[in-house]
Design a protein around this motif. Structure first.
Motif, PDB file in Angstrom:
ATOM      1  N   ASP A   1     -11.485  -8.189   9.171  1.00 16.04           N
ATOM      2  CA  ASP A   1     -11.155  -7.189  10.189  1.00 16.04           C
ATOM      3  C   ASP A   1     -11.537  -5.765   9.800  1.00 16.04           C
ATOM      4  OD1 ASP A   1     -10.175  -8.947  12.075  1.00 16.04           O
ATOM      5  OD2 ASP A   1      -8.150  -8.938  11.234  1.00 16.04           O
ATOM      6  N   ASN A   2     -11.377  -5.425   8.548  1.00 16.84           N
ATOM      7  CA  ASN A   2     -11.571  -4.030   8.144  1.00 16.84           C
ATOM      8  C   ASN A   2     -12.849  -3.791   7.353  1.00 16.84           C
ATOM      9  OD1 ASN A   2      -9.029  -3.199   9.283  1.00 16.84           O
ATOM     10  ND2 ASN A   2      -8.024  -4.175   7.531  1.00 16.84           N
TER      11      ASN A   2
ATOM     12  N   LYS B   1     -16.073  -3.048  17.876  1.00 18.27           N
ATOM     13  CA  LYS B   1     -16.372  -2.780  16.475  1.00 18.27           C
ATOM     14  C   LYS B   1     -17.106  -3.961  15.839  1.00 18.27           C
ATOM     15  CE  LYS B   1     -14.040  -1.578  12.126  1.00 18.27           C
ATOM     16  NZ  LYS B   1     -12.720  -1.349  11.488  1.00 18.27           N
TER      17      LYS B   1
ATOM     18  N   LYS C   1     -17.947  -6.414  12.898  1.00 25.89           N
ATOM     19  CA  LYS C   1     -17.238  -6.925  11.728  1.00 25.89           C
ATOM     20  C   LYS C   1     -18.104  -7.980  11.040  1.00 25.89           C
ATOM     21  CE  LYS C   1     -12.732  -6.338  13.995  1.00 25.89           C
ATOM     22  NZ  LYS C   1     -11.489  -7.031  14.441  1.00 25.89           N
TER      23      LYS C   1
END
Length: 382
Positions: A43-44, A94, A96
């Motif tokens: 996710d990050n 976003k 990922k």
């Protein structure tokens, strides 16, 4: 097995009894039961956690294999999404990346955020140097981010040079096809990197080169049996994304048939057969590019002569009948055979008196049978 529905009460049955499994062993069992976790999205983590030079080099190489896809014209995020190495979040938009993508193309500091035990090593231990003459590792500063792509590219390049330098002429002064053993070493290297359990702390992923043989070690148990590995046709990669990256590069053989190809090279070139050790902690694969007898340098001259004859011809003759064949006295032959059976454990004895015969251990015979069947499978499938 575990008791009272509590995983912490897991026990392992060993040869000498049962013992309670450690937390690390239980975690390894769980990962083995659910492989391909490298397909999970982080996710990050995004494009900034990947090494740009690695992406560009990788993209260029597979663009040469698939020019119609026009990968070089794509932005990096689109390219990675196209090959399944990244995703675009439908809600946030976003980009990922996946766990395997981070391992394969990532920056070393970003890799260690998710895989704190990540460690890859290559040692050239040939010659008389007591330690090593060359090393590639992620532990030392260098010109490259030591992700799996760069580690593979650098190490495979070094292995290829070493093979070309050391290749010898066979008995007929004809060069054994270099491509055969090069293919074996490449497959071993790919298997080592693609099947490693990078979450495990010990041992590290390590490739070592010795005089006449190569050693490939990775953390984690092999997910198929040794017999299945030799037979082929059953592929269960621990890291599907990493394996896919290697297939895109064209450096991995048809999925599930790497094992038979590794053994086929040994059989057709009369090399010592590869050896596999695998348990909950690690998998180790040893391959030789010298014959079975020469791979035991500590054998005496008499032991080598007797062992080589039995390996190549079997024992349809009594030991007394070997005297004129080997040009040795019966006493020397019996002494060598006794050592090979009782001390070296390289031969097994069957029968009594005049009907006594000697042969390679049952494990070797059994493995050879599996290999012969695997070769028949290869002939029909490849």
């Amino acid at each position: 097995m575990y008791i009272n529905d509590k995983l912490e009460n897991t026990w392992i049955r060993t040869g000498d009894g049962d013992r309670r499994a450690t937390k690390d062993e239980i975690a390894a069992f769980m990962r083995n039961a659910h492989p391909s976790q490298d397909d999970l999205v982080l996710d990050n983590f995004g494009i900034d956690d990947l090494d740009l030079d690695s992406i560009l080099a990788f993209k260029e190489r597979i663009n040469k294999r698939y020019p119609k896809q026009k990968y070089l014209e794509m932005k990096n995020e689109i390219f990675l999404t196209e090959i399944g190495a990244g995703v675009k979040d439908r809600i946030s938009g976003k980009f990922k990346i996946k766990r395997g993508t981070l391992l394969f193309l990532g920056k070393i500091n970003s890799i260690r955020e998710i895989f704190p035990h990540y460690h890859v090593d290559f040692f050239n231990r040939r010659g008389s140097n007591p330690r090593w003459s060359d090393r590639v590792t992620d532990d030392e500063p260098g010109d490259y981010q030591m992700n799996l792509y760069n580690f593979f590219s650098i190490v495979y390049g070094k292995l290829t040079i070493l093979l070309k330098e050391s290749f010898e002429l066979d008995n007929y002064q004809l060069r054994i096809p270099f491509s055969d053993f090069d293919e074996t070493i490449r497959e071993c290297l790919v298997n080592c990197l693609a099947h490693a359990d990078y979450e495990q702390g010990y041992p590290s992923t390590k490739i070592e080169v010795f005089d006449g043989w190569f050693n490939f070690v990775n953390p984690g148990k092999m997910l198929i049996s040794k017999a299945q590995f030799v037979m082929g046709g059953d592929s269960r990669p621990r890291n599907e994304i990493i394996m896919k990256m290697f297939r895109l590069l064209g450096v991995s053989e048809r999925q599930g048939f790497g094992g038979p190809l590794i053994y086929k090279t040994a059989l057709t070139n009369d090399y010592r057969r590869p050896e596999i050790i695998t348990d909950i902690e690690h998998t180790e694969l040893k391959v030789w590019n010298i014959d079975l007898v020469d791979s035991y340098p500590d054998l005496t001259a008499d032991e080598k002569s007797v062992f080589r004859y039995i390996v190549k011809n079997g024992t349809d003759k009594s030991l007394r009948e070997l005297v004129p064949v080997l040009g040795m006295t019966e006493y020397r032959i019996r002494k060598a055979v006794s050592s090979l059976v009782e001390e070296r454990h390289l031969l097994q004895k069957e029968g009594k008196g005049k009907s006594t015969r000697y042969f390679l251990g049952m494990g070797s015979v059994e493995m050879l049978t599996h290999l012969q069947i695997a070769l028949e499978v290869l002939r029909t499938c490849i």
